[in-house]
Scaffold this active site. Structure first.
Site, mmCIF file in Angstrom:
data_model
loop_
_atom_site.group_PDB
_atom_site.id
_atom_site.type_symbol
_atom_site.label_atom_id
_atom_site.label_comp_id
_atom_site.label_asym_id
_atom_site.label_seq_id
_atom_site.Cartn_x
_atom_site.Cartn_y
_atom_site.Cartn_z
ATOM 1 C CB SER A 128 -0.953 -0.043 1.193
ATOM 2 O OG SER A 128 -1.939 0.953 1.096
ATOM 3 C CG ASP A 198 -6.983 -2.424 -3.069
ATOM 4 O OD1 ASP A 198 -7.587 -1.739 -2.228
ATOM 5 O OD2 ASP A 198 -5.759 -2.628 -3.026
ATOM 6 C CG HIS A 231 -5.851 -2.271 0.690
ATOM 7 N ND1 HIS A 231 -5.136 -1.864 -0.423
ATOM 8 C CD2 HIS A 231 -5.250 -1.662 1.746
ATOM 9 C CE1 HIS A 231 -4.170 -1.049 -0.054
ATOM 10 N NE2 HIS A 231 -4.212 -0.922 1.267
#
Length: 256
Positions: A128, A198, A231
């Protein structure tokens, strides 16, 4: 370790922003040490959680360095403090990049790698916001310097970004113009992985980041997508990372 850099305060007055990095966790190689990778966590996380996962990977020849980002006010959280490599106001293509924070984080990565033996291959990776910082580090390496003009000294041999994005993508072309930068970009292996569902960093950001890198001379860019992945990370993705690192870094081989 802290980093202090200038930023412009009210009325154009220059103020200095001090960032204190958190604890660093190290996973030592279980076999012959061939590579060292700095791995960067995501927003609100710390180095400990990733060090525990990385320790389970069948990569006995890699030393992992897992730092913890500074705790700082985050615009997307309304100024509430969180561990973060840089400030982020919005996950969008038009959001301004926190160059000062990105430079500080990339410099921290380079410093962590600076004491490794000369015969050890060096890499950076992350998840991320950590992936975004890793990709920014890659552009600093190819450019030979940070955005603030200071030289980038670490020699990277591999870059991994999971569920992330490429900061400063609009100015990437300017960084790769010179011959030496173009040569480094062409030779640097980059692996990007992204889940198609995501809901934090949209899939299209990963896809566009991959295209931006490839179209600006990063010829060894691999993009992997995962159906049904949000995610977070899954074993299939980490298997892909292990195989890719073993191949690109010329490691002795995976352990059982």
């Amino acid at each position: 370790m802290s980093f202090t850099g200038p930023s412009v305060g009210p009325g154009g007055r220059t103020v200095r922003r001090a960032l204190e990095f958190g604890r660093t966790y190290v996973v030592r190689p279980k076999g012959r040490h061939q590579a060292t990778i700095v791995w960067l966590h995501g927003l609100g996380d710390n180095g400990s959680s990733w060090s525990q996962l990385l320790e389970t990977l069948p990569l006995p020849n890699i030393k992992w360095i897992c730092p913890t980002a500074p705790t700082q006010p985050i615009t997307i959280f309304g100024g509430f403090p969180s561990t973060a490599w840089f400030d982020v106001g919005d996950i969008s293509e038009d959001a301004p990049d926190d160059i000062e924070g990105l430079d500080a984080a990339a410099a921290h990565v380079s410093n962590l790698l600076s004491t490794e033996p000369a015969d050890i291959k060096l890499g950076v990776g992350g998840f991320s916001m950590g992936a975004a910082t890793s990709l920014y580090s890659a552009t600093c390496f190819t450019h030979g310097k940070y955005e603030n003009g200071n030289p980038y000294l670490a020699k990277l041999s591999a870059v991994v970004g999971l569920s992330g994005w490429l900061p400063c993508s609009k100015t990437l072309k300017n960084k790769i113009g010179q011959d030496e930068a173009a040569r480094r970009a062409a030779c640097l292996p980059i692996l990007l992985c992204h889940g198609r569902v995501d809901d934090v960093v949209p899939y299209k950001f990963g896809e566009k980041s991959s295209r931006a890198l490839s179209s600006n001379g990063f010829q060894d860019t691999t993009f992997k997508s995962y159906n049904g992945l949000g995610h977070y990370t899954v074993p299939e993705e980490m298997d892909e990372v292990c195989d890719w690192l073993t191949s690109k870094l010329g490691l002795d081989g995976r352990s059982a």
